[in-house]
Motif scaffolding. Structure first.
Motif, PDB file in Angstrom:
ATOM      1  N   GLU A  44       0.767  -1.307  -0.054  1.00 38.05           N
ATOM      2  CA  GLU A  44       0.178  -0.130  -0.069  1.00 38.05           C
ATOM      3  C   GLU A  44       0.799   1.110  -0.052  1.00 38.05           C
ATOM      4  OE1 GLU A  44      -3.320   0.176  -0.340  1.00 38.05           O
ATOM      5  OE2 GLU A  44      -3.327  -2.123  -0.374  1.00 38.05           O
ATOM      6  N   CYS A  45       2.073   1.282  -0.300  1.00 42.82           N
ATOM      7  CA  CYS A  45       3.088   2.104  -0.599  1.00 42.82           C
ATOM      8  C   CYS A  45       2.390   3.596  -1.412  1.00 42.82           C
ATOM      9  CB  CYS A  45       4.399   2.058  -1.241  1.00 42.82           C
ATOM     10  SG  CYS A  45       5.610   3.506  -1.239  1.00 42.82           S
ATOM     11  N   PRO A  46       2.171   4.556  -0.699  1.00 43.88           N
ATOM     12  CA  PRO A  46       1.693   5.529  -1.438  1.00 43.88           C
ATOM     13  C   PRO A  46       2.608   6.397  -2.373  1.00 43.88           C
ATOM     14  CG  PRO A  46       2.107   6.386   1.000  1.00 43.88           C
ATOM     15  CD  PRO A  46       2.530   5.084   0.517  1.00 43.88           C
ATOM     16  N   CYS A  47       3.603   6.063  -2.662  1.00 44.06           N
ATOM     17  CA  CYS A  47       4.482   6.862  -3.410  1.00 44.06           C
ATOM     18  C   CYS A  47       4.251   7.189  -4.907  1.00 44.06           C
ATOM     19  CB  CYS A  47       6.017   6.883  -3.060  1.00 44.06           C
ATOM     20  SG  CYS A  47       6.501   5.309  -4.302  1.00 44.06           S
ATOM     21  N   ALA A  48       4.569   8.057  -5.386  1.00 45.16           N
ATOM     22  CA  ALA A  48       4.385   8.243  -6.948  1.00 45.16           C
ATOM     23  C   ALA A  48       4.683   7.066  -7.838  1.00 45.16           C
ATOM     24  CB  ALA A  48       4.982   9.402  -7.615  1.00 45.16           C
ATOM     25  N   THR A  49       5.917   6.352  -7.527  1.00 43.65           N
ATOM     26  CA  THR A  49       6.330   5.190  -8.345  1.00 43.65           C
ATOM     27  C   THR A  49       5.321   3.956  -8.030  1.00 43.65           C
ATOM     28  OG1 THR A  49       8.474   6.015  -7.879  1.00 43.65           O
ATOM     29  CG2 THR A  49       8.099   3.617  -8.776  1.00 43.65           C
ATOM     30  N   CYS A  50       4.924   3.857  -6.970  1.00 39.88           N
ATOM     31  CA  CYS A  50       3.921   2.610  -6.666  1.00 39.88           C
ATOM     32  C   CYS A  50       2.677   2.786  -7.181  1.00 39.88           C
ATOM     33  CB  CYS A  50       4.091   2.372  -5.353  1.00 39.88           C
ATOM     34  SG  CYS A  50       5.677   1.530  -4.504  1.00 39.88           S
ATOM     35  N   THR A  51       2.127   4.131  -7.002  1.00 41.84           N
ATOM     36  CA  THR A  51       0.579   4.353  -7.484  1.00 41.84           C
ATOM     37  C   THR A  51       0.681   4.712  -8.942  1.00 41.84           C
ATOM     38  OG1 THR A  51       0.894   6.700  -6.718  1.00 41.84           O
ATOM     39  CG2 THR A  51       0.061   4.969  -5.156  1.00 41.84           C
ATOM     40  N   GLY A  96      14.982  -1.523  -0.286  1.00 40.37           N
ATOM     41  CA  GLY A  96      15.826  -0.441  -0.933  1.00 40.37           C
ATOM     42  C   GLY A  96      14.596   0.565  -1.271  1.00 40.37           C
ATOM     43  N   HIS A  97      13.527   0.454  -1.172  1.00 39.26           N
ATOM     44  CA  HIS A  97      12.257   1.255  -1.304  1.00 39.26           C
ATOM     45  C   HIS A  97      12.149   2.454  -0.119  1.00 39.26           C
ATOM     46  CE1 HIS A  97       9.195   2.658  -3.976  1.00 39.26           C
ATOM     47  NE2 HIS A  97       8.114   2.765  -3.063  1.00 39.26           N
ATOM     48  N   SER A  98      12.170   3.714  -0.452  1.00 40.64           N
ATOM     49  CA  SER A  98      12.012   4.380   0.778  1.00 40.64           C
ATOM     50  C   SER A  98      11.556   5.832   0.245  1.00 40.64           C
ATOM     51  CB  SER A  98      13.516   4.648   1.328  1.00 40.64           C
ATOM     52  OG  SER A  98      14.259   5.491   0.269  1.00 40.64           O
ATOM     53  N   THR A  99      10.564   5.635  -0.683  1.00 40.41           N
ATOM     54  CA  THR A  99      10.004   7.061  -1.221  1.00 40.41           C
ATOM     55  C   THR A  99       8.641   7.215  -0.615  1.00 40.41           C
ATOM     56  OG1 THR A  99       9.555   5.895  -3.281  1.00 40.41           O
ATOM     57  CG2 THR A  99      11.235   7.453  -3.293  1.00 40.41           C
ATOM     58  N   GLY A 100       7.952   6.261  -0.072  1.00 41.09           N
ATOM     59  CA  GLY A 100       6.714   6.389   0.562  1.00 41.09           C
ATOM     60  C   GLY A 100       6.560   7.141   2.018  1.00 41.09           C
TER      61      GLY A 100
END
Ligand SMILES: [Zn+2]
Ligand SMILES: [Zn+2]
Length: 126
Positions: A44-51, A96-100
């Motif tokens: 459910e990561c809300p960052c632009a990449t995931c969504t 490695g993901h941390s933009t959320g």
């Protein structure tokens, strides 16, 4: 009574318990309790990449879905969780993901409990 609650969902955590290997539990000020597994939060990561917010193809993670062809995946963990102002937390994932940036509003909206799930299915949060 119910309608009012839905209109003004107050995303105000009373207590947040973070476990880097299992997930996050939140006691909300209105008495609600949410229990998020790591896989669920990552998905459910809300960052632009995931969504796909910038018109790009959404690259939603799928840690909580069973793999059709199970492959070795290192266990997901949170490396660290950092508060962002008064309203959100940022999660640094072991993949490695941390933009959320997980705002408390977002967290409250994605609460995985059965009552909230039922409300989402009824379109209450859209
Ligand atoms: Zn993301
Ligand atoms: Zn809930």
């Amino acid at each position: 009574m119910r309608e009012e609650l839905q209109e003004h969902t107050i995303a105000d955590p009373e207590h947040i318990a973070i476990s880097k290997s299992t997930g996050i539990k939140i006691d909300w000020r209105d008495g609600h309790h949410s229990d998020y597994s790591l896989a669920y939060l990552r998905d459910e990561c809300p960052c632009a990449t995931c969504t796909g917010a910038h018109g790009t193809e959404p690259q939603k993670a799928s840690y909580s879905k069973p793999e059709p062809f199970p492959m070795y995946k290192p266990a997901l963990r949170m490396n660290s969780v950092e508060p962002v102002g008064q309203y959100a937390v940022r999660i640094y994932w072991s993949d490695g993901h941390s933009t959320g940036i997980y705002s408390f509003d977002h967290l409250r909206r994605i609460c995985p409990c059965r009552a909230c799930e039922a409300q989402r299915e009824n379109g209450a949060f859209r």
